[in-house]
Design a protein around this motif. Structure first.
Motif, PDB file in Angstrom:
ATOM      1  N   ARG A 169      -8.916   3.832  -8.850  1.00  0.00           N
ATOM      2  CA  ARG A 169      -8.337   3.713  -9.445  1.00  0.00           C
ATOM      3  C   ARG A 169      -7.898   3.421 -10.384  1.00  0.00           C
ATOM      4  O   ARG A 169      -6.972   3.540 -11.302  1.00  0.00           O
ATOM      5  CB  ARG A 169      -9.905   1.914 -10.141  1.00  0.00           C
ATOM      6  N   ASP A 221       0.832  -1.379  -0.087  1.00  0.00           N
ATOM      7  CA  ASP A 221      -0.196  -0.020  -0.049  1.00  0.00           C
ATOM      8  C   ASP A 221       0.250   1.110   0.417  1.00  0.00           C
ATOM      9  O   ASP A 221       0.201   2.624   0.002  1.00  0.00           O
ATOM     10  CB  ASP A 221      -0.693   0.475   1.405  1.00  0.00           C
ATOM     11  N   PRO A 246     -10.288   4.078  -0.741  1.00  0.00           N
ATOM     12  CA  PRO A 246      -9.700   3.627  -1.350  1.00  0.00           C
ATOM     13  C   PRO A 246      -9.883   3.137  -2.901  1.00  0.00           C
ATOM     14  O   PRO A 246      -9.080   3.349  -3.345  1.00  0.00           O
ATOM     15  CB  PRO A 246      -8.402   3.181  -0.558  1.00  0.00           C
ATOM     16  N   ASP A 247     -10.474   2.000  -2.606  1.00  0.00           N
ATOM     17  CA  ASP A 247     -10.726   1.087  -3.747  1.00  0.00           C
ATOM     18  C   ASP A 247     -11.875   2.410  -4.791  1.00  0.00           C
ATOM     19  O   ASP A 247     -11.563   1.696  -5.743  1.00  0.00           O
ATOM     20  CB  ASP A 247     -11.761  -0.031  -3.038  1.00  0.00           C
ATOM     21  N   LYS A 251      -6.058   6.840   4.457  1.00  0.00           N
ATOM     22  CA  LYS A 251      -6.020   5.023   3.536  1.00  0.00           C
ATOM     23  C   LYS A 251      -5.089   5.664   1.752  1.00  0.00           C
ATOM     24  O   LYS A 251      -5.127   6.305   1.285  1.00  0.00           O
ATOM     25  CB  LYS A 251      -7.255   4.745   3.135  1.00  0.00           C
ATOM     26  N   THR A 252      -4.272   4.235   1.567  1.00  0.00           N
ATOM     27  CA  THR A 252      -3.554   4.571   0.081  1.00  0.00           C
ATOM     28  C   THR A 252      -4.042   3.806  -0.736  1.00  0.00           C
ATOM     29  O   THR A 252      -4.601   2.932  -0.226  1.00  0.00           O
ATOM     30  CB  THR A 252      -2.097   4.319   0.581  1.00  0.00           C
ATOM     31  N   LYS A 253      -4.370   3.576  -1.586  1.00  0.00           N
ATOM     32  CA  LYS A 253      -3.841   2.694  -2.838  1.00  0.00           C
ATOM     33  C   LYS A 253      -2.900   2.906  -3.843  1.00  0.00           C
ATOM     34  O   LYS A 253      -2.706   4.054  -4.601  1.00  0.00           O
ATOM     35  CB  LYS A 253      -5.483   3.004  -3.825  1.00  0.00           C
ATOM     36  N   THR A 254      -1.791   1.927  -4.310  1.00  0.00           N
ATOM     37  CA  THR A 254      -0.172   2.000  -5.359  1.00  0.00           C
ATOM     38  C   THR A 254      -1.674   1.457  -6.816  1.00  0.00           C
ATOM     39  O   THR A 254      -1.929   0.567  -6.744  1.00  0.00           O
ATOM     40  CB  THR A 254       0.365   1.025  -4.312  1.00  0.00           C
ATOM     41  N   VAL A 255      -1.670   2.540  -7.244  1.00  0.00           N
ATOM     42  CA  VAL A 255      -1.747   1.926  -8.417  1.00  0.00           C
ATOM     43  C   VAL A 255      -0.889   2.213  -9.336  1.00  0.00           C
ATOM     44  O   VAL A 255      -1.172   1.946 -11.262  1.00  0.00           O
ATOM     45  CB  VAL A 255      -3.080   3.346  -9.387  1.00  0.00           C
TER      46      VAL A 255
END
Ligand SMILES: [Zn+2]
Length: 283
Positions: free
Chosen positions: A150, A94, A146-147, A163-167
């Motif tokens: 995208r 993440d 985070p979802d 919160k994180t989201k690695t794209v």
């Protein structure tokens, strides 16, 4: 006296030109970096971004303790950082990918140059007509999931709840500024890492597609805390500190430059870095 006056005028003129130049004009393509040491670069690249992307600050007022950190070697180990992540139950996935893999790089004159710049953006969406919902800083606001983020436009999304989201893994070269795509071209792909911080916008002035009004404060403490952690993780993977930068400063004076990030409080970010580095050393 006359000559001294002339020399003085030339010095003044030179300083004026340096101050007046946008970062894009201070980029040295032979070295693939901006002129000056990391502190000089950070002061230029972290100037406050006002509404509509105006930048009037001559240089960012950076905490001297942060400057000391930036100009020194990393003072914590991968083991200490891993210990901190485990203790806080944060996954490396993440945070842009494994601490064991290197960050993106460019090839310049046959040499690998690993990413040098940690670019801070705000997503400037969603946009609202009259007022912000009163829950934008808690988990009930849908965009703090985070979802819901995208689209591959950066490396990481960072929500207002931290919160994180690695794209895009930090090891993958990615461009997200006009300076990279329109000015430097593909040779720059890999030199900049990009973080999108979630921030809604409001109008008027402007309109739905160009809403310039950001919340006050612009970001939450959880965002600054996680942003500092992303900065530390990417720098660990490089083996030295990256230079933080704002998108609007990177693209200053380039046509259709963006206005992000808005209402970013630089001291909140650098305080988080200072405290995190202290925590890591003691870990
Ligand atoms: Zn941006």
């Amino acid at each position: 006296m006359k000559e001294i006056g002339l020399i003085f005028s030339i010095i003044m003129l030179n300083s004026f030109i340096i101050f007046a130049q946008a970062p894009s004009e201070l980029f040295d393509r032979t070295k693939m970096e901006y002129t000056g040491d990391k502190a000089v670069q950070a002061k230029k690249l972290l100037r406050k971004v006002e509404i509509w992307g105006n930048i009037t600050e001559k240089e960012a007022q950076l905490d001297t303790n942060f400057i000391k950190i930036l100009l020194a070697d990393l003072s914590f180990t991968k083991k200490q950082l891993r210990g901190y992540l485990q203790k806080n139950q944060i996954s490396e996935v993440d945070l842009g990918g494994s601490l064991d893999s290197s960050i993106s790089f460019v090839i310049h004159e046959g040499q690998k140059i690993f990413a040098r710049y940690f670019v801070i953006h705000d997503v400037s969406s969603p946009t609202y007509k009259d007022k912000f919902p009163n829950n934008i800083n808690d988990s009930t606001w849908n965009r703090n999931n985070p979802d819901t983020w995208r689209e591959k436009v950066a490396h990481i999304y960072l929500t207002r709840t931290g919160k994180t989201k690695t794209v895009t893994n930090f090891s993958e070269p990615w461009r997200a500024t006009k300076f990279e795509s329109k000015i430097l071209g593909t040779v720059s792909k890999g030199l900049f890492l990009h973080i999108e911080m979630v921030q809604p916008r409001m109008y008027p002035p402007g309109n739905e597609g160009n809403a310039p009004v950001a919340p006050v404060p612009g970001f939450t403490d959880l965002q600054y805390q996680k942003l500092a952690l992303l900065y530390v993780c990417s720098s660990l993977r490089k083996g030295e500190w990256l230079v933080p930068a704002f998108h609007a400063n990177i693209d200053e004076s380039i046509k259709d430059a963006h206005d992000d990030p808005q209402n970013f409080e630089i001291n909140k970010f650098t305080n988080q870095i200072i405290n995190l580095v202290k925590d890591l050393r003691e870990n």
